[in-house]
Design an enzyme around this catalytic site. Structure first.
Site, PDB file in Angstrom:
ATOM      1  N   GLN A  98     -43.219 -48.246 126.978  1.00 45.44           N
ATOM      2  CA  GLN A  98     -42.163 -47.949 126.007  1.00 45.44           C
ATOM      3  C   GLN A  98     -42.507 -46.674 125.243  1.00 45.44           C
ATOM      4  O   GLN A  98     -43.578 -46.564 124.656  1.00 45.44           O
ATOM      5  CB  GLN A  98     -42.002 -49.144 125.044  1.00 45.44           C
ATOM      6  CG  GLN A  98     -40.833 -49.003 124.095  1.00 45.44           C
ATOM      7  CD  GLN A  98     -39.483 -48.942 124.818  1.00 45.44           C
ATOM      8  OE1 GLN A  98     -39.210 -49.718 125.721  1.00 45.44           O
ATOM      9  NE2 GLN A  98     -38.640 -47.998 124.431  1.00 45.44           N
ATOM     10  N   ASP A 137     -38.924 -46.341 135.397  1.00 44.95           N
ATOM     11  CA  ASP A 137     -38.117 -45.518 134.490  1.00 44.95           C
ATOM     12  C   ASP A 137     -37.610 -44.262 135.205  1.00 44.95           C
ATOM     13  O   ASP A 137     -36.702 -43.597 134.729  1.00 44.95           O
ATOM     14  CB  ASP A 137     -38.965 -45.082 133.279  1.00 44.95           C
ATOM     15  CG  ASP A 137     -38.703 -45.968 132.059  1.00 44.95           C
ATOM     16  OD1 ASP A 137     -37.605 -46.546 131.977  1.00 44.95           O
ATOM     17  OD2 ASP A 137     -39.592 -46.047 131.204  1.00 44.95           O
ATOM     18  N   LYS A 167     -35.692 -55.939 127.073  1.00 46.61           N
ATOM     19  CA  LYS A 167     -36.073 -55.761 128.486  1.00 46.61           C
ATOM     20  C   LYS A 167     -36.696 -57.043 129.031  1.00 46.61           C
ATOM     21  O   LYS A 167     -36.406 -57.470 130.156  1.00 46.61           O
ATOM     22  CB  LYS A 167     -37.038 -54.568 128.612  1.00 46.61           C
ATOM     23  CG  LYS A 167     -36.311 -53.244 128.418  1.00 46.61           C
ATOM     24  CD  LYS A 167     -37.220 -52.046 128.258  1.00 46.61           C
ATOM     25  CE  LYS A 167     -36.373 -50.824 127.886  1.00 46.61           C
ATOM     26  NZ  LYS A 167     -37.145 -49.623 127.598  1.00 46.61           N
TER      27      LYS A 167
END
Ligand code: NAP
Length: 283
Positions: A97, A120, A53
């Site tokens: 994460q 997200d 990422k």
């Protein structure tokens, strides 16, 4: 004759477009778009995801702020960081994460992320808005799948779509997106009776099960579009999807490979969501 939907190529082209937009934003606003990436602990898979990422951020010109917290971090310490990032005007998106260690109440921590920085697309409000067909930040993987279908001009209106898997991060938002695109949607899961029959009726199958080569040729009707979200290891340790690609492809009009299918699109959509958050925060 089947066609392969090349997620790698599509992701490459999308990233080039995003890079152009990000450069314009930076020039017009005199600041970088920022993504905060929070990693707790030493999970090897999570470390790889985070590294990829951050690399994608570099590629498109988004500034990444990396926070690596010890696996023993307390709820309070993690929440304090998230409150700070929520207030920080240089941070347009916050990504934590997952999974977080067991001693952390993930839901309570993630709730601190404001909806407009939830890149997200996992927050209750973002999912709720998606459910109502309103503008929201959409979860990266299902949104990437929609871009793949769009790229091949696959008309979903009135089509029967079957999703195998009902997770909050893939199956459920996928169902909402397909429904919003006027498909007739069935969501299957481990308690579904006669899964084969459900799949055989599908014009579009989305496999998000997490089991290697789970969808086999006898479950797919001729001409179906098959999208494989799965990321598994086969008996030889080789990366493979939830679809038995070699046998299923012969039945399909379109199919995605693993690797090189949905995977590259997921991180690309994260970059896209971060860019959108920056644009919307300006408004
Ligand atoms: P998950 O949370 O484990 O959900 C799996 C789903 O599959 C559940 O809804 C489960 O049903 C269903 N299922 C399991 N066994 C089944 C069976 N025998 N018949 C029918 N349904 C069954 O997984 P996930 O997070 O959605 O991920 C799914 C796959 O996608 C994994 O391989 C993951 O690595 C991959 N993934 C890839 C990306 C990417 O970027 N390419 C992103 C996210 C995930 P129940 O709900 O009844 O248990």
């Amino acid at each position: 004759m089947y066609k392969i939907i090349d997620g790698k190529a599509l992701a490459y082209n999308m990233r080039a477009d995003i890079k152009t937009q990000v450069e314009k934003f930076t020039k017009d606003n005199g600041r970088h778009i920022g993504l905060a990436v929070v990693l707790v602990g030493e999970d090897p898979a999570s470390q790889i995801y985070v590294r990829n990422k951050i690399k994608a951020c570099e590629e498109v010109g988004i500034k990444s702020y990396s926070y690596r917290l010890d696996g023993a971090v307390t709820q309070g310490e993690l929440e304090e960081l998230l409150y700070e990032l929520a207030q920080n005007n240089n941070v347009d998106g916050i990504l934590v994460q997952l999974p977080l260690p067991d001693h952390i109440d993930s839901e309570s921590a993630l709730r601190i992320i404001p909806d407009y920085k939830d890149v997200d697309g996992f927050s209750e409000n973002n999912i709720g808005k998606l459910c109502q067909g309103k503008e929201s930040i959409v979860a990266c993987t299902p949104n990437g799948v929609m871009k793949m279908l769009e790229s091949c001009k696959i008309d979903l209106c009135g089509k029967k779509a079957v999703i195998v898997g009902r997770s909050n991060i893939v199956g459920k938002p996928m169902a909402l997106l397909l429904l919003n695109a006027d498909a007739t949607v069935t969501v299957c899961h481990s308690k579904t009776r006669n899964l084969k029959q459900e799949c055989l009726g599908a014009d579009v199958i989305i496999a998000a099960v997490g089991r290697a080569k789970f969808v086999t040729a006898d479950m797919v009707k001729d001409g179906a579009v098959v999208i494989d979200v799965g990321m598994n290891r086969d008996e030889n340790g080789k990366l493979c999807g939830d679809v038995d690609f070699d046998s299923v492809k012969e039945k399909c009009s379109y199919i995605t490979p693993v690797p090189g299918g949905v995977g590259p699109m997921t991180i690309t959509m994260l970059m896209y969501n971060t860019y959108l958050s920056a644009i919307r925060s300006k408004g």
